[in-house]
Design a protein around this motif. Structure first.
Motif, short mmCIF file in Angstrom:
data_model
loop_
_atom_site.label_atom_id
_atom_site.label_comp_id
_atom_site.label_asym_id
_atom_site.label_seq_id
_atom_site.Cartn_x
_atom_site.Cartn_y
_atom_site.Cartn_z
N LYS A 1 2.39 -19.76 35.63
CA LYS A 1 2.38 -18.96 34.13
C LYS A 1 3.37 -19.97 33.07
N LYS A 2 2.90 -19.58 32.00
CA LYS A 2 3.86 -20.27 31.09
C LYS A 2 5.25 -19.26 30.74
N ALA A 3 6.21 -19.79 30.93
CA ALA A 3 7.67 -19.12 31.11
C ALA A 3 7.88 -18.81 29.71
N ASN A 4 8.58 -17.73 29.64
CA ASN A 4 9.01 -17.10 28.21
C ASN A 4 10.49 -17.56 28.17
N VAL A 5 10.79 -18.46 27.02
CA VAL A 5 12.21 -18.86 27.07
C VAL A 5 13.02 -18.17 25.91
N VAL A 6 14.16 -17.90 26.48
CA VAL A 6 15.31 -17.26 25.60
C VAL A 6 16.19 -18.05 25.48
N THR A 7 16.68 -18.74 24.12
CA THR A 7 17.51 -19.49 24.02
C THR A 7 18.77 -19.15 23.33
N ILE A 8 19.83 -19.12 23.49
CA ILE A 8 21.18 -18.72 22.73
C ILE A 8 21.93 -20.09 22.36
N ALA B 1 12.91 -4.91 23.54
CA ALA B 1 11.65 -3.98 23.35
C ALA B 1 10.59 -4.92 23.79
N THR B 2 10.66 -6.27 23.44
CA THR B 2 9.56 -7.33 23.81
C THR B 2 9.48 -7.48 25.35
N LEU B 3 10.62 -7.71 25.88
CA LEU B 3 10.80 -7.86 27.37
C LEU B 3 10.10 -6.45 28.12
N MET B 4 10.55 -5.50 27.51
CA MET B 4 10.05 -4.18 28.38
C MET B 4 8.60 -4.09 28.29
N LYS B 5 8.08 -4.57 27.08
CA LYS B 5 6.41 -4.38 26.89
C LYS B 5 5.96 -5.44 27.95
N MET B 6 6.43 -6.63 27.99
CA MET B 6 5.93 -7.69 28.74
C MET B 6 5.97 -7.38 30.27
N ALA B 7 7.23 -6.78 30.71
CA ALA B 7 7.34 -6.43 32.05
C ALA B 7 6.58 -5.41 32.40
N PRO C 1 7.76 -14.70 34.21
CA PRO C 1 8.93 -15.63 34.25
C PRO C 1 9.61 -15.46 32.79
N VAL C 2 11.05 -15.63 33.02
CA VAL C 2 11.64 -15.62 31.84
C VAL C 2 12.85 -16.67 32.21
N LEU C 3 12.90 -17.72 31.46
CA LEU C 3 14.00 -18.69 31.37
C LEU C 3 15.17 -18.67 30.29
N VAL C 4 16.54 -18.30 30.68
CA VAL C 4 17.46 -18.15 29.77
C VAL C 4 18.16 -19.58 29.73
N ARG C 5 18.33 -20.14 28.39
CA ARG C 5 18.74 -21.24 27.83
C ARG C 5 20.20 -20.92 27.22
N GLY C 6 21.23 -21.14 27.63
CA GLY C 6 22.42 -20.94 26.91
C GLY C 6 23.28 -22.24 26.88
N VAL D 1 20.05 -7.76 29.39
CA VAL D 1 19.00 -7.33 28.93
C VAL D 1 17.69 -7.61 29.82
N VAL D 2 17.74 -8.80 30.15
CA VAL D 2 16.62 -9.17 31.16
C VAL D 2 16.60 -8.07 32.43
N TYR D 3 17.48 -8.17 32.87
CA TYR D 3 17.79 -7.25 34.16
C TYR D 3 17.22 -5.72 33.81
N LYS D 4 17.77 -5.37 32.46
CA LYS D 4 17.61 -3.98 32.27
C LYS D 4 15.95 -3.53 32.09
N CYS D 5 15.26 -4.72 31.77
CA CYS D 5 13.78 -4.71 31.36
C CYS D 5 13.09 -4.95 32.91
N GLU D 6 13.96 -5.00 33.94
CA GLU D 6 13.16 -5.27 35.23
C GLU D 6 12.18 -6.24 35.50
N VAL D 7 12.43 -7.43 34.78
CA VAL D 7 11.88 -8.78 34.97
C VAL D 7 12.27 -9.27 36.35
#
Length: 138
Positions: free
Chosen positions: A62-69, A89-95, A102-107, A122-128
C-alpha cells in the motif's frame, strides 16, 4: 562502357541523413533535468533525516501515509500542514477502516526528542499497527 560508368558515379543521390547532434543534446538535457528534480518531487517537504541503519519500510503493498515534522516543529500529513488534533482524527478514521495502514514518521534531526515522540504517541493512540521512523542510510 567505362564512360557510362563514370557518368553514373558522378550523379549524386539525395542524402536522407538527419543530423542527430542537437537531438542527443536535448535528450541529455531532459535526462539531467529529471534526475535533478525527481528527489524533490518524492520527498515533498525538505528536512534533514537522522542517519541510522534501516530495515525495509512497510510500503510493499500500500501507499504509505507520511507524517513529516520539519525543523520549525510544523507537522505535515501527506505534504499538507496539519495540527496534532487533526492528525489524530485523520489517523483514527484511517485505522478504523484498515488497522494495517502504514504510517511513516519523518522527523528533522534538529528537532528535540519530545517533538517527534508527540507524533509517535498520536500514531500509537490511533492503534496503527504498521508505523516506522524514517532515517537515511549511514
Amino acid at each position: 562502357m567505362s564512360l557510362v560508368r563514370r557518368r553514373h558515379s558522378r550523379v549524386e543521390k539525395p542524402n536522407a541523413a538527419v543530423d542527430m547532434t542537437s537531438l542527443i543534446d536535448l535528450t541529455f538535457l531532459l535526462l539531467v533535468t529529471f534526475i535533478v528534480t525527481l528527489p524533490a518531487l518524492e520527498q515533498g517537504i525538505s528536512i534533514m533525516l537522522p542517519q541510522a541503519k534501516t530495515d525495509q519500510l512497510p510500503t510493499k503493498d500500500k501507499k504509505a501515509n507520511v507524517v513529516t515534522i520539519d525543523k520549525d516543529n510544523k507537522i505535515f500529513f501527506k505534504d499538507k500542514p496539519i495540527t496534532l488534533e487533526e492528525l489524530e482524527a485523520t489517523l483514527m478514521k484511517m485505522a478504523a477502516e484498515d488497522p494495517e495502514v502504514p504510517v511513516l514518521v519523518r522527523g528533522d534531526e534538529r528537532l528535540d526528542y519530545g517533538s517527534v515522540m508527540n507524533v509517535v504517541k498520536v500514531v500509537y493512540k490511533c492503534e496503527v499497527r504498521r508505523m516506522a521512523l524514517v532515517t537515511v542510510e549511514k
